[in-house]
Scaffold this active site. Structure first.
Site, mmCIF file in Angstrom:
data_model
loop_
_atom_site.group_PDB
_atom_site.id
_atom_site.type_symbol
_atom_site.label_atom_id
_atom_site.label_comp_id
_atom_site.label_asym_id
_atom_site.label_seq_id
_atom_site.Cartn_x
_atom_site.Cartn_y
_atom_site.Cartn_z
ATOM 1 N N ARG A 1 87.292 44.152 109.218
ATOM 2 C CA ARG A 1 88.402 45.075 109.475
ATOM 3 C C ARG A 1 89.318 45.143 108.261
ATOM 4 O O ARG A 1 89.221 44.331 107.339
ATOM 5 C CB ARG A 1 89.196 44.649 110.711
ATOM 6 C CG ARG A 1 89.871 43.300 110.586
ATOM 7 C CD ARG A 1 90.407 42.823 111.942
ATOM 8 N NE ARG A 1 91.068 41.530 111.846
ATOM 9 C CZ ARG A 1 92.387 41.358 111.802
ATOM 10 N NH1 ARG A 1 93.180 42.408 111.836
ATOM 11 N NH2 ARG A 1 92.910 40.148 111.735
ATOM 12 N N VAL B 1 86.128 29.960 107.738
ATOM 13 C CA VAL B 1 86.097 29.609 106.321
ATOM 14 C C VAL B 1 86.880 28.335 106.018
ATOM 15 O O VAL B 1 86.688 27.727 104.958
ATOM 16 C CB VAL B 1 86.607 30.769 105.438
ATOM 17 C CG1 VAL B 1 85.692 31.973 105.552
ATOM 18 C CG2 VAL B 1 88.049 31.131 105.761
ATOM 19 N N ASN C 1 88.521 37.373 101.105
ATOM 20 C CA ASN C 1 89.532 38.247 101.697
ATOM 21 C C ASN C 1 90.115 37.684 102.988
ATOM 22 O O ASN C 1 91.201 38.089 103.392
ATOM 23 C CB ASN C 1 88.913 39.628 101.962
ATOM 24 C CG ASN C 1 89.802 40.499 102.815
ATOM 25 O OD1 ASN C 1 90.831 40.992 102.364
ATOM 26 N ND2 ASN C 1 89.424 40.688 104.077
ATOM 27 N N SER D 1 98.179 38.249 97.097
ATOM 28 C CA SER D 1 99.235 39.123 97.600
ATOM 29 C C SER D 1 100.410 39.079 96.631
ATOM 30 O O SER D 1 100.626 38.069 95.948
ATOM 31 C CB SER D 1 99.706 38.659 98.980
ATOM 32 O OG SER D 1 100.897 39.320 99.380
ATOM 33 N N TYR E 1 102.585 31.681 103.978
ATOM 34 C CA TYR E 1 101.721 32.728 103.447
ATOM 35 C C TYR E 1 101.902 32.870 101.937
ATOM 36 O O TYR E 1 100.929 32.943 101.180
ATOM 37 C CB TYR E 1 102.039 34.050 104.154
ATOM 38 C CG TYR E 1 101.161 35.209 103.758
ATOM 39 C CD1 TYR E 1 99.865 35.327 104.265
ATOM 40 C CD2 TYR E 1 101.621 36.203 102.903
ATOM 41 C CE1 TYR E 1 99.055 36.398 103.919
ATOM 42 C CE2 TYR E 1 100.825 37.278 102.550
ATOM 43 C CZ TYR E 1 99.539 37.372 103.063
ATOM 44 O OH TYR E 1 98.739 38.426 102.714
ATOM 45 N N ALA F 1 103.008 30.641 99.827
ATOM 46 C CA ALA F 1 102.466 29.452 99.161
ATOM 47 C C ALA F 1 100.948 29.527 99.071
ATOM 48 O O ALA F 1 100.358 29.187 98.035
ATOM 49 C CB ALA F 1 102.894 28.192 99.905
ATOM 50 N N LYS G 1 99.089 32.200 98.976
ATOM 51 C CA LYS G 1 98.682 33.248 98.042
ATOM 52 C C LYS G 1 99.017 32.880 96.593
ATOM 53 O O LYS G 1 98.281 33.244 95.677
ATOM 54 C CB LYS G 1 99.328 34.579 98.435
ATOM 55 C CG LYS G 1 98.844 35.117 99.783
ATOM 56 C CD LYS G 1 97.334 35.333 99.807
ATOM 57 C CE LYS G 1 96.868 36.046 101.063
ATOM 58 N NZ LYS G 1 95.410 36.327 101.062
#
Length: 242
Positions: A14, A64, A90, A142, A155, A157, A159
């Site tokens: 998606r 993952v 991803n 990001s 999030y 951290a 990225k």
């Protein structure tokens, strides 16, 4: 073109992952779609989009964040496709909240999926790339990893760590013909950003609008074919992080 190549796309059922899977298929690549929970969505992407380009596609369920499960999944992909040439990391999740009130499990879950998940995939694909004497790794990071974002310390951290991972892997593997780059999306219209159109940061985007998943897919397609580019972080953000 990516004819004769096999690409693994995590979170490929998606949003940005789906767009990348379909874009790579349009360039001739066979696609192994890794999904976390919704097999029907992954199978739909394989049937509706990828196979329509006359290439092979198969969906693989994998968490993952699980080192051993990733090892088994990569082995299964090799058995089915014979070789792997491109890895797109991803898969990602969010568990937003202010740092002062964030639960430990929410911090850990985001780091485990977004950062450790990418490491797990890279770790188990390196051997395949070495045997090919080529390889391309594309990590979807990001702009939050570049500039931070209030309410997303976990999030951001994860990225930011992904950017460091990208550059380290690029330096380690360049001599073996293996490239590692990252794409840093800004506000992209996906399920993850649903309801964010009123976010004040959207109004601060110089180009004046949110991006589309295809914008990120186009950037990933460029990096998949850019044989003299490694260690790069390519922003796809409408200019918000410049």
């Amino acid at each position: 073109m990516l004819n004769g190549k096999t690409a693994i796309v995590t979170g490929g059922s998606r949003g940005i992952g789906e767009a990348i899977s379909c874009k790579f298929a349009s360039l001739g690549a066979d696609i192994a779609v890794i999904y976390a929970g919704q097999r029907s969505a992954a199978e739909e992407v394989c049937d509706r989009c990828i196979r329509g380009y006359g290439v092979r596609a198969k969906a693989f369920q994998c968490n993952v964040a699980d080192f051993e499960m990733v090892k088994e999944t990569v082995a299964a992909i090799k058995a089915d496709f014979g070789a792997v040439h491109i890895l797109v990391n991803n898969a990602g999740i969010t568990r937003d909240g202010l740092t002062a009130m964030m639960k430990e499990e929410d911090f850990d879950a985001v780091l485990d999926t977004n950062l450790k998940g990418a490491f797990n995939m890279i770790r188990h694909c390196i051997g395949l790339f070495l045997r090919n004497r080529e390889g391309c790794i594309i990590n979807i990071t990001s702009v939050a990893g570049l500039m931070g974002n209030a309410g997303q310390s976990n999030y951001s951290a994860s990225k930011a760590g992904l950017i460091g991972l990208t550059k380290s892997v690029a330096k380690e593997l360049a001599s073996r013909g293996i490239r590692c780059n990252a794409v840093a999306p800004g506000f992209i219209a996906t399920d993850m950003t649903d309801g964010q159109t009123e976010n004040p940061l959207v109004a601060a985007i110089p180009l004046g609008k949110m991006g589309e998943a295809l914008d990120v897919a186009e950037a990933a397609a460029y990096l998949a074919q850019a044989g003299y580019v490694t260690g790069e972080v390519l922003r796809v953000d409408g200019g918000i992080a410049m």
